[in-house]
Design a protein around this motif. Structure first.
Motif, PDB file in Angstrom:
ATOM      1  N   ILE A   1      40.905  38.311  42.667  1.00 11.96           N
ATOM      2  CA  ILE A   1      39.528  38.070  43.136  1.00 11.96           C
ATOM      3  C   ILE A   1      39.334  38.851  44.430  1.00 11.96           C
ATOM      4  CG2 ILE A   1      37.884  36.366  44.026  1.00 11.96           C
ATOM      5  CD1 ILE A   1      39.069  34.302  42.181  1.00 11.96           C
ATOM      6  N   CYS A   2      38.480  39.899  44.358  1.00 16.12           N
ATOM      7  CA  CYS A   2      38.180  40.738  45.514  1.00 16.12           C
ATOM      8  C   CYS A   2      36.913  40.194  46.176  1.00 16.12           C
ATOM      9  CB  CYS A   2      37.954  42.165  45.019  1.00 16.12           C
ATOM     10  SG  CYS A   2      37.523  43.341  46.310  1.00 16.12           S
ATOM     11  N   HIS A   3      36.790  40.391  47.480  1.00 14.91           N
ATOM     12  CA  HIS A   3      35.556  39.926  48.145  1.00 14.91           C
ATOM     13  C   HIS A   3      34.335  40.672  47.586  1.00 14.91           C
ATOM     14  CE1 HIS A   3      34.332  37.462  51.790  1.00 14.91           C
ATOM     15  NE2 HIS A   3      33.197  37.930  51.318  1.00 14.91           N
ATOM     16  N   SER A   4      34.546  41.873  47.046  1.00 18.67           N
ATOM     17  CA  SER A   4      33.432  42.617  46.419  1.00 18.67           C
ATOM     18  C   SER A   4      32.871  41.844  45.224  1.00 18.67           C
ATOM     19  CB  SER A   4      33.895  43.994  45.950  1.00 18.67           C
ATOM     20  OG  SER A   4      34.466  44.709  47.008  1.00 18.67           O
ATOM     21  N   ASP A   5      33.720  41.110  44.503  1.00 17.33           N
ATOM     22  CA  ASP A   5      33.232  40.281  43.380  1.00 17.33           C
ATOM     23  C   ASP A   5      32.187  39.298  43.911  1.00 17.33           C
ATOM     24  OD1 ASP A   5      35.366  41.551  42.168  1.00 17.33           O
ATOM     25  OD2 ASP A   5      36.549  39.740  41.819  1.00 17.33           O
TER      26      ASP A   5
ATOM     27  N   GLY B   1      35.351  41.242  38.451  1.00 17.35           N
ATOM     28  CA  GLY B   1      36.790  41.425  38.275  1.00 17.35           C
ATOM     29  C   GLY B   1      37.187  42.871  38.075  1.00 17.35           C
ATOM     30  N   HIS B   2      37.878  43.445  39.099  1.00 15.51           N
ATOM     31  CA  HIS B   2      38.347  44.830  38.961  1.00 15.51           C
ATOM     32  C   HIS B   2      39.775  44.987  39.487  1.00 15.51           C
ATOM     33  CE1 HIS B   2      35.930  45.625  42.922  1.00 15.51           C
ATOM     34  NE2 HIS B   2      37.088  45.072  43.180  1.00 15.51           N
ATOM     35  N   GLU B   3      40.532  43.899  39.378  1.00 15.41           N
ATOM     36  CA  GLU B   3      41.965  43.968  39.710  1.00 15.41           C
ATOM     37  C   GLU B   3      42.715  43.392  38.518  1.00 15.41           C
ATOM     38  OE1 GLU B   3      41.869  43.698  44.584  1.00 15.41           O
ATOM     39  OE2 GLU B   3      42.409  41.872  43.494  1.00 15.41           O
ATOM     40  N   ILE B   4      42.809  44.238  37.485  1.00 17.65           N
ATOM     41  CA  ILE B   4      43.207  43.780  36.151  1.00 17.65           C
ATOM     42  C   ILE B   4      44.621  44.235  35.807  1.00 17.65           C
ATOM     43  CG2 ILE B   4      42.700  44.090  33.685  1.00 17.65           C
ATOM     44  CD1 ILE B   4      39.711  44.582  34.586  1.00 17.65           C
TER      45      ILE B   4
ATOM     46  N   GLY C   1      41.544  49.299  37.506  1.00 12.79           N
ATOM     47  CA  GLY C   1      40.958  48.983  38.810  1.00 12.79           C
ATOM     48  C   GLY C   1      39.439  48.984  38.767  1.00 12.79           C
ATOM     49  N   CYS C   2      38.817  49.614  39.768  1.00  2.94           N
ATOM     50  CA  CYS C   2      37.352  49.541  39.924  1.00  2.94           C
ATOM     51  C   CYS C   2      36.604  50.498  39.026  1.00  2.94           C
ATOM     52  CB  CYS C   2      36.984  49.848  41.369  1.00  2.94           C
ATOM     53  SG  CYS C   2      37.749  48.732  42.531  1.00  2.94           S
ATOM     54  N   LEU C   3      37.298  51.484  38.448  1.00  3.16           N
ATOM     55  CA  LEU C   3      36.610  52.514  37.655  1.00  3.16           C
ATOM     56  C   LEU C   3      37.037  52.452  36.198  1.00  3.16           C
ATOM     57  CD1 LEU C   3      37.158  55.589  40.032  1.00  3.16           C
ATOM     58  CD2 LEU C   3      34.985  54.405  39.605  1.00  3.16           C
TER      59      LEU C   3
ATOM     60  N   LEU D   1      45.358  47.078  42.298  1.00  6.68           N
ATOM     61  CA  LEU D   1      44.385  47.952  41.617  1.00  6.68           C
ATOM     62  C   LEU D   1      43.099  48.134  42.412  1.00  6.68           C
ATOM     63  CD1 LEU D   1      45.235  49.249  38.936  1.00  6.68           C
ATOM     64  CD2 LEU D   1      46.394  47.089  39.202  1.00  6.68           C
ATOM     65  N   CYS D   2      42.813  47.232  43.372  1.00  5.54           N
ATOM     66  CA  CYS D   2      41.698  47.504  44.292  1.00  5.54           C
ATOM     67  C   CYS D   2      42.182  47.413  45.740  1.00  5.54           C
ATOM     68  CB  CYS D   2      40.507  46.576  44.061  1.00  5.54           C
ATOM     69  SG  CYS D   2      39.235  46.839  45.314  1.00  5.54           S
ATOM     70  N   ALA D   3      42.670  46.239  46.157  1.00  7.72           N
ATOM     71  CA  ALA D   3      43.088  46.094  47.566  1.00  7.72           C
ATOM     72  C   ALA D   3      44.182  47.104  47.914  1.00  7.72           C
ATOM     73  CB  ALA D   3      43.577  44.674  47.824  1.00  7.72           C
TER      74      ALA D   3
ATOM     75  N   TYR E   1      47.204  35.665  50.163  1.00  9.57           N
ATOM     76  CA  TYR E   1      46.177  36.476  50.804  1.00  9.57           C
ATOM     77  C   TYR E   1      45.239  37.068  49.741  1.00  9.57           C
ATOM     78  CZ  TYR E   1      47.746  35.523  55.447  1.00  9.57           C
ATOM     79  OH  TYR E   1      48.008  34.853  56.611  1.00  9.57           O
ATOM     80  N   ARG E   2      45.504  36.696  48.491  1.00  5.32           N
ATOM     81  CA  ARG E   2      44.612  37.085  47.404  1.00  5.32           C
ATOM     82  C   ARG E   2      44.648  35.999  46.332  1.00  5.32           C
ATOM     83  NH1 ARG E   2      40.701  40.531  48.031  1.00  5.32           N
ATOM     84  NH2 ARG E   2      40.817  42.475  46.888  1.00  5.32           N
ATOM     85  N   PHE E   3      43.480  35.541  45.900  1.00  8.68           N
ATOM     86  CA  PHE E   3      43.438  34.681  44.719  1.00  8.68           C
ATOM     87  C   PHE E   3      43.631  35.569  43.503  1.00  8.68           C
ATOM     88  CE2 PHE E   3      40.719  32.143  47.628  1.00  8.68           C
ATOM     89  CZ  PHE E   3      41.491  30.988  47.640  1.00  8.68           C
TER      90      PHE E   3
END
Ligand code: NAP
Ligand code: ZN
Length: 352
Positions: A40-44, A65-68, A91-93, A161-163, A341-343
């Motif tokens: 779960i990214c803060h961008s979500d 969701g972009h950290e798959i 990731g994000c793309l 994949l994102c952070a 530090y990440r869900f």
């Protein structure tokens, strides 16, 4: 056409809830993936709540969701990079135009015609927009599917994949290495990856946090020093001393306070994306001829390089694994900077 379970929000004020979404049948270039974990990214959260409405308005329903990370279940006839059973990441793309100068130079993150993993127009017309990783499966062009190092814990890999790439890319681009003094502002999902990677690159790493409770953790994660950013005396001690600062803060803050800590000709890179514009004093830049820049995720080849780097250095995110049903609670905690530090969602929970 296939259908899969997902978690979506119907409006900017709705909670996320269980739903069913369409996924295309894999074309010859596609990889079909069973999603195992999604960070779960803060961008979500920014996008579920339409906080970036002026830049990229949210189309509802949204499946973020972009950290798959997941396992390949099927591949198209022309796919050569992956095969069923492989552990992979997205990731994000999920697409780009493949022809622009940026794509030609492996900088798909700068392509003007890129397709983001969620909330981008869907070229395949399976749905009005792309749907992200809070779901049980996804179908992605093989070029955007990454190999996951086999020695790493899978839930801890998802946030890379994102952070991971969002911090790795600027740290590398601005030459962070042994002998440099590097600041990481904000100890959340991005920040804690920034600390681990900066430490692995050999830099003297200083964490800026608003929370004195995170001090011990920051040191454990690899920081050499911790500064409580709300304490102006502590901040002043570092004036004019940093070679590089990475600003990962998710909410509005005084950027000038950090710019003033840069040594001459040094750079502060913003990766955090607060909802509202922030003001910069000309003097924060012209005194010391300082630079202010931004950075967005990274290219696909660079993302693979980051994953391989993390595999080599045994780096994963520190995750709190949650079932899908706890996503709304996790969002509330994210707003309060209460995440260590990440869900990371265990997607098996969505099947139940
Ligand atoms: P996060 O886990 O919520 O971490 C953000 C951190 O910012 C918090 O842990 C907190 O750190 C600090 N913070 C929050 N509110 C603050 C305030 N009012 N004043 C000062 N510090 C505050 O978020 P994330 O997932 O790491 O994402 C961070 C930002 O980067 C988000 O805006 C996200 O959208 C953006 N992002 C950008 C990219 C890109 O490509 N550029 C990629 C991914 C994410 P402390 O508790 O230590 O103070
Ligand atoms: Zn993200």
């Amino acid at each position: 056409m296939n259908h899969t379970k997902a978690y979506s929000a119907a409006s900017a004020t709705s909670l996320l809830a269980s739903t069913t979404i369409p996924r295309r049948d894999p074309t010859e270039r596609d990889v079909q993936i069973e999603i195992l974990f999604c960070g779960i990214c803060h961008s979500d959260l920014h996008q579920v709540r339409n906080e970036w409405s002026t830049i990229m308005p949210t189309v509802y329903p949204i499946v973020p969701g972009h950290e798959i990370v997941g396992r390949v279940t099927k591949v198209g006839s022309a796919v050569t990079k992956h095969k069923p059973g492989d552990l992979v990441g997205v990731g994000c793309l999920v697409d780009s135009d493949h022809t622009c100068p940026h794509c030609q130079a492996n900088r798909e993150n700068l392509c003007p015609n890129q397709t983001l993993t969620f909330n981008s127009p869907d070229k395949h017309k399976t749905a009005p927009v792309t749907y992200g990783g809070y779901s049980n499966s996804i179908v992605v062009d093989e070029h955007f599917v990454l190999r996951v190092p086999t020695n790493l814990n899978l839930a801890g890999v998802a946030p890379l994949l994102c952070a991971g790439i969002t911090t790795y890319s600027p740290l590398r681009r601005w030459g962070v290495t042994k002998g440099k003094k590097v600041g990481i502002a904000g100890l959340g999902g991005l920040g804690h990856m920034g600390v681990k990677i900066s430490h692995a690159l050999g830099a003297h790493t200083v964490v800026f946090t608003t929370s004195s409770k995170k001090k011990e953790d920051a040191l454990r994660l690899g920081a050499d020093e911790v500064v409580i950013s709300r304490n102006s005396d502590e901040m002043k001690k570092h004036a004019g001393s940093f070679d590089f600062i990475l600003d990962t803060i998710a909410a509005g803050h005084d950027v000038n306070a950090y710019l003033n800590l840069l040594a001459h000709d040094s750079t502060l890179v913003i990766v955090g994306a607060p909802e509202k514009p922030m003001s910069v004093s000309a003097f924060s830049l012209l005194m010391g001829r300082r630079n202010l820049a931004g950075s967005i995720i990274g290219g696909i080849a660079e993302t693979q390089e980051m994953l391989d780097f993390c595999g080599k250095h045994n780096i994963t995110a520190d995750v709190e694994i949650i079932p899908t049903q706890k996503v709304n609670e996790a969002y509330e905690r994210l707003v309060k900077s209460d995440v260590k530090y990440r869900f990371c969602i265990d997607m098996a929970s969505l099947k139940a």
